[in-house]
Design an enzyme around this catalytic site. Structure first.
Site, PDB file in Angstrom:
ATOM      1  N   HIS A 159       4.801   4.563  12.101  1.00  0.00           N
ATOM      2  CA  HIS A 159       3.696   5.364  12.634  1.00  0.00           C
ATOM      3  C   HIS A 159       4.195   6.452  13.584  1.00  0.00           C
ATOM      4  CE1 HIS A 159       0.060   2.576  11.671  1.00  0.00           C
ATOM      5  NE2 HIS A 159       1.031   2.424  10.779  1.00  0.00           N
ATOM      6  N   ASP A 209       4.611  -5.959   3.784  1.00  0.00           N
ATOM      7  CA  ASP A 209       4.121  -4.927   4.693  1.00  0.00           C
ATOM      8  C   ASP A 209       4.463  -5.245   6.146  1.00  0.00           C
ATOM      9  OD1 ASP A 209       2.823  -2.600   5.456  1.00  0.00           O
ATOM     10  OD2 ASP A 209       0.827  -3.495   5.450  1.00  0.00           O
ATOM     11  N   ASP A 211       6.467   2.313   5.966  1.00  0.00           N
ATOM     12  CA  ASP A 211       5.191   1.598   5.981  1.00  0.00           C
ATOM     13  C   ASP A 211       4.236   2.347   5.064  1.00  0.00           C
ATOM     14  OD1 ASP A 211       2.920   0.160   6.593  1.00  0.00           O
ATOM     15  OD2 ASP A 211       2.671   1.015   8.591  1.00  0.00           O
ATOM     16  N   GLU A 256      -4.806   1.624   3.076  1.00  0.00           N
ATOM     17  CA  GLU A 256      -4.640   0.493   3.992  1.00  0.00           C
ATOM     18  C   GLU A 256      -4.661   0.955   5.436  1.00  0.00           C
ATOM     19  OE1 GLU A 256      -2.314  -2.397   6.528  1.00  0.00           O
ATOM     20  OE2 GLU A 256      -1.950  -0.276   6.108  1.00  0.00           O
ATOM     21  N   GLU A 257      -4.110   2.125   5.698  1.00  0.00           N
ATOM     22  CA  GLU A 257      -3.976   2.596   7.076  1.00  0.00           C
ATOM     23  C   GLU A 257      -5.318   2.920   7.723  1.00  0.00           C
ATOM     24  OE1 GLU A 257      -1.436   2.310   8.755  1.00  0.00           O
ATOM     25  OE2 GLU A 257       0.302   2.342   7.421  1.00  0.00           O
ATOM     26  N   HIS A 280       0.842  -1.197   0.000  1.00  0.00           N
ATOM     27  CA  HIS A 280       0.000   0.000   0.000  1.00  0.00           C
ATOM     28  C   HIS A 280       0.878   1.247   0.000  1.00  0.00           C
ATOM     29  CE1 HIS A 280       0.548   1.136   4.318  1.00  0.00           C
ATOM     30  NE2 HIS A 280       0.718  -0.154   4.494  1.00  0.00           N
ATOM     31  N   ASP A 313      -0.435   4.467   0.915  1.00  0.00           N
ATOM     32  CA  ASP A 313      -0.809   5.509   1.870  1.00  0.00           C
ATOM     33  C   ASP A 313       0.024   5.381   3.140  1.00  0.00           C
ATOM     34  OD1 ASP A 313      -2.258   3.099   2.593  1.00  0.00           O
ATOM     35  OD2 ASP A 313      -3.421   4.322   3.985  1.00  0.00           O
TER      36      ASP A 313
END
Length: 407
Positions: free
Chosen positions: A377, A195, A138, A172-173, A77, A79
């Protein structure tokens, strides 16, 4: 282009998703990167490159053997998370990390005292931020690894493989990445999401996941005349959350232990809203956790009157293990690929979820492989160049092994 340059190019795009958006993708800026990525895949010689209106990208590295082999896929992903800014990312490489503190910016230090994970990468080249934004490993590290692997296979025709499909998606997030992924168009026998976290991670167990929206209806009355009239929804919100056992929150759980996580409270006297996520690896315990939330609402309605508390529960994804167990050869291939590339596997349950969980339940077995990001994150996120290079080797080895799958 080497993988460092490719990845850092990707980090220059702000692709942060947005939870409350009603559009797909949830932010238009994701489409800016998607168009760039589509053009890059075309320049690198992949075929059947297409992007739909929602930003889902599909492409093929054609087979270089006439032998009938499975069609496999690799997915990431693009995003990035909502936990810190994804704009104006200033990525830089710390060459041959010496095991000490890294000054990201004046007054902002990434230290192994706080992040001991750094020490596992002593001597490696680390890509870091300036401490004010996410890095975006990520999952832009996963994208860079997949594209780099396809380029390597393109240039090494001696490695025989079947058709290889790649897929890249938004959102995805916020749990929406797989919702519009066209499994039929993708056309794979199985796939892998790139991922995961640090080197060696291989995951095919994840949480069962649900979201709970709790709404509390209050009655606002002047405080001087409130006796026997006021129902303070803010206070009831605190009472509701007090039912949640302290043993069952993220701060106090690990491994296979599930939890309730209070995402936020929006409250005033006449109305309060609480948002929870509910997680558990075991399906029966997962269902019991959802029942528990509804039981709290029932108890409070008995106390304060029917309709005071309402709960909306929505399942988000399920544990992919029940779909992978009948297809364990997809795991065996990864284990063999890691062994042959000198990577020690770390098979652990995901304390979270990936797009692969939803895709597995839609008929595409899809375990998760490491992409190399650490401390994601947050602004102390980093990724090792050497780990990304190992991920590329694992991908190409999976393709090579699958190319002999029917021998």
């Amino acid at each position: 282009m080497d993988i460092t340059e490719r990845f850092i190019n990707y980090t220059k795009f702000d692709t942060q998703s947005a939870e409350d958006s009603q559009t797909v993708p949830s932010t238009s800026k994701q489409l800016v990167f998607a168009r760039y990525l589509k053009e890059e895949l075309e320049r690198e010689g992949l075929t059947n490159v297409e992007m739909d209106d929602m930003g889902y990208i599909y492409a093929t590295l054609p087979a270089n053997t006439k032998k009938k082999t499975p069609t496999i896929g690799f997915i990431s992903h693009y995003d990035t998370a909502l936990d810190a800014s994804g704009a104006n990312v200033k990525a830089r490489v710390v060459k041959s990390y010496d095991g000490g503190d890294i000054e990201l910016s004046p007054g902002i230090v990434s230290s192994p005292k706080k992040f001991p994970e750094l020490l596992a990468h002593r001597g490696e080249d680390l890509i870091v931020t300036d401490g004010t934004t996410l890095l975006g490993a990520d999952d832009k590290a996963g994208i860079a690894e997949i594209v780099q692997a396809m380029c390597w296979l393109r240039d090494h025709d001696e490695v025989k493989h079947g058709d290889i499909r790649v897929g890249f998606n938004p959102d995805e997030e916020i749990g929406m990445g797989a919702h519009h992924f066209d499994v039929e168009k993708f056309g794979c026998d199985w796939a892998y999401t790139m991922d995961g976290g640090d080197i060696g991670d291989l995951e095919y167990e994840n949480f069962n996941a649900a979201g709970a929206k709790v709404r509390i209806k209050g009655v606002s009355v002047h405080t001087g005349y409130a006796k026997d009239k006021m129902v303070n929804a803010s206070r009831l919100a605190c009472e509701f959350n007090a039912f949640i056992p302290e043993t069952d929150i993220p701060e106090n759980t690990e491994g296979y232990q599930g939890f309730y996580h209070l995402m936020g409270i929006d409250s005033r006297c006449e109305e309060a809203k609480l948002s929870y996520i509910i997680r558990d690896h075991d399906r029966k315990r997962f269902e019991a956790r959802k029942d528990f939330i509804e039981d709290i609402a029932r108890k409070m309605n008995e106390k304060y009157g029917e309709g005071t508390v309402t709960v909306e529960l929505k399942d988000q994804y399920y544990n992919m293990k029940e779909k992978i167990d009948p297809n364990m050869y997809v795991i065996d291939i990864v284990l063999k690929a890691m062994q042959e590339t000198g990577v020690t596997p770390k098979v652990e349950p995901i304390r979270g979820g990936t797009d692969g969980a939803q895709l597995s339940f839609r008929g595409l077995p899809c375990p998760n492989i490491f992409a190399g990001g650490v401390n994601f994150h947050g602004p102390y996120e980093f990724v090792s160049v050497q780990v990304m290079e190992k991920a590329v080797q694992v991908i190409t080895k999976i393709c090579e092994i699958t190319g002999t799958f029917n021998d």
